[in-house]
Design an enzyme around this catalytic site. Sequence first.
Site, mmCIF file in Angstrom:
data_model
loop_
_atom_site.group_PDB
_atom_site.id
_atom_site.type_symbol
_atom_site.label_atom_id
_atom_site.label_comp_id
_atom_site.label_asym_id
_atom_site.label_seq_id
_atom_site.Cartn_x
_atom_site.Cartn_y
_atom_site.Cartn_z
ATOM 1 N N HIS A 72 35.761 37.495 45.719
ATOM 2 C CA HIS A 72 36.691 36.983 45.214
ATOM 3 C C HIS A 72 37.427 35.890 45.896
ATOM 4 C CE1 HIS A 72 36.484 38.894 40.909
ATOM 5 N NE2 HIS A 72 35.291 39.065 41.498
ATOM 6 N N TYR A 201 46.041 38.470 36.304
ATOM 7 C CA TYR A 201 47.221 39.303 36.046
ATOM 8 C C TYR A 201 48.423 38.517 35.101
ATOM 9 C CZ TYR A 201 46.178 42.088 40.452
ATOM 10 O OH TYR A 201 45.831 42.681 41.300
ATOM 11 N N PRO A 294 50.136 50.227 41.623
ATOM 12 C CA PRO A 294 48.908 49.792 42.006
ATOM 13 C C PRO A 294 48.708 48.291 41.770
ATOM 14 C CG PRO A 294 48.670 50.989 39.790
ATOM 15 C CD PRO A 294 50.026 51.251 40.404
ATOM 16 N N LYS A 298 47.082 47.745 46.805
ATOM 17 C CA LYS A 298 47.372 48.377 48.032
ATOM 18 C C LYS A 298 46.808 49.704 48.479
ATOM 19 C CE LYS A 298 48.342 44.322 49.397
ATOM 20 N NZ LYS A 298 47.167 43.892 49.944
ATOM 21 N N TYR A 384 48.485 39.713 49.414
ATOM 22 C CA TYR A 384 47.392 40.400 48.472
ATOM 23 C C TYR A 384 46.061 40.541 49.289
ATOM 24 C CZ TYR A 384 44.775 41.207 44.224
ATOM 25 O OH TYR A 384 44.091 41.892 43.149
#
Length: 391
Positions: A72, A201, A294, A298, A384
């Site tokens: 991704h 998200y 979560p 990580k 990220y």
Amino acid sequence: MRTEVAIIGAGPAGLLLAHLLAQDGVESIVVETRTQEYVAARIRAGILEHSSVELLRSVGLGANIDAHGDEHRGIYLQWPHERHHLDFVDLVGRSVWVYGQTQVQADLVAASEAAGRHVVYGVSDTAVHDLDTDRPSVTFTDADGVQQRIEAEVVVGCDGSFGVSRSAVPETVRETWERVYPYSWLGILADVPPSTDELIYAWHPDGFALHSMRSDTVSRFYLQVPNGTDVTEWSDDRIWDGLATRLGHDQDGWQLTPGPITDRSVLPMRSFVQQPMRHGRLFLAGDAGHIVPPTGAKGLNLAIADVALLAPALSALLRKRESGLADAYSDTALRRVWRCEHFSWWMTSMLHTSDDPFDAQLQLSQLRWVTSSSAGASGLAENYAGLAIGF
Ligand code: FAS
Ligand code: PHB
């Protein structure tokens, strides 16, 4: 039994550590309370950072990621009437991979079995001894009820957030930090193709939602729910209605496709760190040393980063009697741990709603800034997609 490194826990940290040590010819024995099937079936993390994928590839564990993983470029951040893509590759030159922890665990078990490594499943009463000597040991009761002892040169606690190694560090030595969040995640696995190409998200007045996936036929979703939520309080319809509302169903023509739910659970959210991550001949790695909510994806990546640092440190200590890397392990690992703790808290605080309307305005402003400013977007992307191991 005698070995060089006794490892407690056969999750990703324990099995990967054994694999990395074996690359340097260092022997280990792993002990695990659960059965191999139980550990393999746990549905947990879904995202591998760039540096995790590179590390796994470098030690012969990348074939299935390349064959079945899904690379991704970034993620979507969403709030009512808006959805924005952050392209990590454009921003910081790094991608992430969708490859579930169950798949990572299966690859580690296959490599462990192929190498004939010693993993003892179904143990109980695990205890550690003589950590401040050069002959530490681990005792346990094996699956046949027989008392066993492993004499080693080093013991590594890879036994997660409820293991025994963390508390083996004397209270006078250890320092801990903890934050428990006022909400949990209800997570589901569904036999339905993802309705998005990359993770969404979503901030919503009703609560956070996340659209993730495991493959082109299996999707993974999470909903913010109050702490103490009983998963049976949420019918399938209530789950799909909640996800559709929060993820923006019918917004700009986008549709969420529901499907059969094959797994569901409620996951509490907390941050936790214990330092130091070493005491005498005991080292901690993975969830045994730290826990993150979560939201930042990580947890698994931190476990990988810890053992990627620890393996060469133990090889140098045991093969060359050089203690420099082992002496520096805790400080080096904790630098990345705290960076990931902050990022996981930052993502969690930005996306999870509370009853405070002032918070909501702050969160929406933060989301608008992160999705419109290259500085804001790069900050999220850098954390990220992950920092170099050893950061
Ligand atoms: P693990 O907990 O995976 O492994 C520790 C092992 O030690 C376990 O198998 C346990 O049985 C064993 N053990 C414990 N006590 C023992 C003893 N006394 N003797 C012997 N063995 C013992 N991370 C994400 O990034 N995304 C997610 O969505 C996500 N979801 C999660 C959901 C749940 C329910 C949980 C608990 C965690 C989730 N995580 C997630 C975090 C998770 O992926 C961890 O970071 C990851 O499993 C860490 O790996 P380990 O450190 O190996 O710990
Ligand atoms: C998952 O796919 O399980 C997942 C992905 C990203 C997260 C948390 C969980 O931040």
